[in-house]
Design a protein around this motif. Sequence first.
Motif, PDB file in Angstrom:
ATOM      1  N   MET A 127       0.835  -1.203   0.000  1.00  0.00           N
ATOM      2  CA  MET A 127       0.000   0.000   0.000  1.00  0.00           C
ATOM      3  C   MET A 127       0.873   1.259   0.000  1.00  0.00           C
ATOM      4  O   MET A 127       0.485   2.283  -0.570  1.00  0.00           O
ATOM      5  N   GLY A 128       2.029   1.180   0.620  1.00  0.00           N
ATOM      6  CA  GLY A 128       2.961   2.317   0.580  1.00  0.00           C
ATOM      7  C   GLY A 128       3.375   2.622  -0.854  1.00  0.00           C
ATOM      8  O   GLY A 128       3.476   3.789  -1.254  1.00  0.00           O
ATOM      9  N   VAL A 129       3.583   1.572  -1.625  1.00  0.00           N
ATOM     10  CA  VAL A 129       3.905   1.755  -3.046  1.00  0.00           C
ATOM     11  C   VAL A 129       2.686   2.285  -3.802  1.00  0.00           C
ATOM     12  O   VAL A 129       2.787   3.210  -4.612  1.00  0.00           O
ATOM     13  N   LYS A 130       1.537   1.717  -3.492  1.00  0.00           N
ATOM     14  CA  LYS A 130       0.309   2.055  -4.227  1.00  0.00           C
ATOM     15  C   LYS A 130      -0.101   3.518  -4.023  1.00  0.00           C
ATOM     16  O   LYS A 130      -0.528   4.189  -4.965  1.00  0.00           O
ATOM     17  N   TYR A 131       0.028   4.000  -2.781  1.00  0.00           N
ATOM     18  CA  TYR A 131      -0.292   5.408  -2.546  1.00  0.00           C
ATOM     19  C   TYR A 131       0.682   6.321  -3.304  1.00  0.00           C
ATOM     20  O   TYR A 131       0.314   7.417  -3.723  1.00  0.00           O
ATOM     21  N   THR A 132       1.940   5.871  -3.437  1.00  0.00           N
ATOM     22  CA  THR A 132       2.943   6.703  -4.109  1.00  0.00           C
ATOM     23  C   THR A 132       2.762   6.666  -5.629  1.00  0.00           C
ATOM     24  O   THR A 132       2.941   7.671  -6.309  1.00  0.00           O
ATOM     25  N   GLN A 133       2.409   5.510  -6.144  1.00  0.00           N
ATOM     26  CA  GLN A 133       2.153   5.361  -7.593  1.00  0.00           C
ATOM     27  C   GLN A 133       0.772   4.725  -7.751  1.00  0.00           C
ATOM     28  O   GLN A 133       0.638   3.499  -7.819  1.00  0.00           O
ATOM     29  N   PRO A 134      -0.291   5.548  -7.792  1.00  0.00           N
ATOM     30  CA  PRO A 134      -1.647   4.986  -7.800  1.00  0.00           C
ATOM     31  C   PRO A 134      -2.038   4.285  -9.101  1.00  0.00           C
ATOM     32  O   PRO A 134      -2.983   3.501  -9.103  1.00  0.00           O
ATOM     33  N   ALA A 135      -1.323   4.524 -10.185  1.00  0.00           N
ATOM     34  CA  ALA A 135      -1.728   3.946 -11.474  1.00  0.00           C
ATOM     35  C   ALA A 135      -1.340   2.470 -11.545  1.00  0.00           C
ATOM     36  O   ALA A 135      -0.155   2.124 -11.573  1.00  0.00           O
ATOM     37  N   ALA A 136      -2.358   1.596 -11.592  1.00  0.00           N
ATOM     38  CA  ALA A 136      -2.108   0.150 -11.568  1.00  0.00           C
ATOM     39  C   ALA A 136      -1.248  -0.286 -12.752  1.00  0.00           C
ATOM     40  O   ALA A 136      -0.375  -1.148 -12.612  1.00  0.00           O
ATOM     41  N   ASP A 137      -1.481   0.308 -13.927  1.00  0.00           N
ATOM     42  CA  ASP A 137      -0.714  -0.142 -15.098  1.00  0.00           C
ATOM     43  C   ASP A 137       0.767   0.212 -14.962  1.00  0.00           C
ATOM     44  O   ASP A 137       1.639  -0.551 -15.378  1.00  0.00           O
ATOM     45  N   ALA A 138       1.056   1.346 -14.332  1.00  0.00           N
ATOM     46  CA  ALA A 138       2.455   1.715 -14.108  1.00  0.00           C
ATOM     47  C   ALA A 138       3.116   0.720 -13.150  1.00  0.00           C
ATOM     48  O   ALA A 138       4.240   0.269 -13.373  1.00  0.00           O
ATOM     49  N   ARG A 139       2.386   0.358 -12.085  1.00  0.00           N
ATOM     50  CA  ARG A 139       2.956  -0.622 -11.147  1.00  0.00           C
ATOM     51  C   ARG A 139       3.162  -1.972 -11.835  1.00  0.00           C
ATOM     52  O   ARG A 139       4.179  -2.634 -11.622  1.00  0.00           O
ATOM     53  N   ASP A 140       2.218  -2.360 -12.688  1.00  0.00           N
ATOM     54  CA  ASP A 140       2.357  -3.641 -13.381  1.00  0.00           C
ATOM     55  C   ASP A 140       3.570  -3.639 -14.314  1.00  0.00           C
ATOM     56  O   ASP A 140       4.261  -4.654 -14.434  1.00  0.00           O
ATOM     57  N   ARG A 141       3.798  -2.505 -14.962  1.00  0.00           N
ATOM     58  CA  ARG A 141       4.974  -2.398 -15.836  1.00  0.00           C
ATOM     59  C   ARG A 141       6.265  -2.597 -15.042  1.00  0.00           C
ATOM     60  O   ARG A 141       7.245  -3.136 -15.545  1.00  0.00           O
ATOM     61  N   LEU A 142       6.274  -2.138 -13.797  1.00  0.00           N
ATOM     62  CA  LEU A 142       7.498  -2.193 -12.990  1.00  0.00           C
ATOM     63  C   LEU A 142       7.732  -3.567 -12.375  1.00  0.00           C
ATOM     64  O   LEU A 142       8.844  -3.917 -12.032  1.00  0.00           O
ATOM     65  N   ARG A 143       6.689  -4.345 -12.227  1.00  0.00           N
ATOM     66  CA  ARG A 143       6.803  -5.601 -11.489  1.00  0.00           C
ATOM     67  C   ARG A 143       7.897  -6.518 -12.040  1.00  0.00           C
ATOM     68  O   ARG A 143       8.746  -6.998 -11.267  1.00  0.00           O
ATOM     69  N   PRO A 144       7.944  -6.780 -13.372  1.00  0.00           N
ATOM     70  CA  PRO A 144       9.010  -7.678 -13.856  1.00  0.00           C
ATOM     71  C   PRO A 144      10.400  -7.160 -13.513  1.00  0.00           C
ATOM     72  O   PRO A 144      11.300  -7.927 -13.188  1.00  0.00           O
ATOM     73  N   ALA A 145      10.576  -5.846 -13.557  1.00  0.00           N
ATOM     74  CA  ALA A 145      11.891  -5.276 -13.277  1.00  0.00           C
ATOM     75  C   ALA A 145      12.353  -5.634 -11.874  1.00  0.00           C
ATOM     76  O   ALA A 145      13.470  -6.104 -11.670  1.00  0.00           O
TER      77      ALA A 145
END
Lengths: 77, 77, 77, 77, 77, 77
Positions: D27-45
């Motif tokens: 949730m700390g990450v999610k509040y900082t970057q609320p856009a789900a697609d951006a977080r999904d792009r970062l996950r493999p990295a």
Amino acid sequence: MADAWLTTLQTATPQEGFELAIKLARMGVKYTQPAADARDRLRPAYADDVNALIASSQVIAINYQTVAAANDYWRKG
Amino acid sequence: MADAWLTTLQTATPQEGFELAIKLARMGVKYTQPAADARDRLRPAYADDVNALIASSQVIAINYQTVAAANDYWRKG
Amino acid sequence: MADAWLTTLQTATPQEGFELAIKLARMGVKYTQPAADARDRLRPAYADDVNALIASSQVIAINYQTVAAANDYWRKG
Amino acid sequence: MADAWLTTLQTATPQEGFELAIKLARMGVKYTQPAADARDRLRPAYADDVNALIASSQVIAINYQTVAAANDYWRKG
Amino acid sequence: MADAWLTTLQTATPQEGFELAIKLARMGVKYTQPAADARDRLRPAYADDVNALIASSQVIAINYQTVAAANDYWRKG
Amino acid sequence: MADAWLTTLQTATPQEGFELAIKLARMGVKYTQPAADARDRLRPAYADDVNALIASSQVIAINYQTVAAANDYWRKG
């Protein structure tokens, strides 16, 4: 390291406690790299490196938590 | 550093406590790099560096833990 | 920073406490880099940087320790 | 973020507490970057980056300190 | 790791406690990389790396918080 | 993760507590990257990387704070 350099965590004031926290941070470096000349060589590098300065301040902050707790936060100072 | 800059961890409000935590973070840097001109040279670098800004906020957070505990979290404020 | 932005660490729920921890993390950045336009320039950079996102979550976690303790962990919530 | 996602820090077991700590880290990450697609792009990295994995484990560890304290370490479990 | 290397967190003095904190930091590395020759290969690298030295001091500081609390900060020393 | 892997934070000795802290650190990684083959691929990289080793020791240290507090520092051991 045979010398006694730390006999108590109690200090008279919060500021002396902060200075003890700095000493603890430095001793952590010294135990890891005991050679004084090696540490001296590194000093110019980190003194001009923002990240190293912030990281140093962080280690001091962590040690200050310990020292402050040991002094009950100088509440009755 | 002969000057007295920290005589108590007690503050009137949580916000003043936060500002004291900032001061502690800065003093940690200052003790590590005492030369004011060197610190001034570094300021533009970190003020535009995301990682340095987050790291600074982290050192403040650690110091705030200490200050908040010292004030019993301003529970009776 | 003359405005009062933090008058208490007490919150009604653990979630509001978490959101206060986020605010504290952001204020740590804001005090370090007061220029809003500079912070805005940096936002896209860290929002797509895994390490910055994790580091941000870490600062929130540290601040949440403080806020949660201040609320006695909302045990009687 | 209007949804209620955190109503208590109490959990039945230490393991559920650990899983709550993971949620807090995310949730700390999610509040900082609320856009789900951006977080999904970062996950493999970050899932293949040693340093990001260790850093993630660290944020979980910090949150777990909070959750464990809130549960009095499940001493009477 | 079958050997008993840690039977108590109590130490006679704050300095012995600091040295125990160093041991804990080293054991954390040792459990992660059990091969002595691999650790020996890495030693020259970190002993001349400012960031690694500060990071080492930080791990010691975190462990020292634990050891100092375990000894009630040697208040009655 | 359906399996029960953590039923208590209490351990018989400080050393077993340290080993539990290591387990917590590893589980933090495992929950973040659940694929065993991906973790295995990363293992050689971090086992020879000074910074990753120190960072691992740090996560262990943070978890050890939690485990040690849960055991009242094994004071009556």
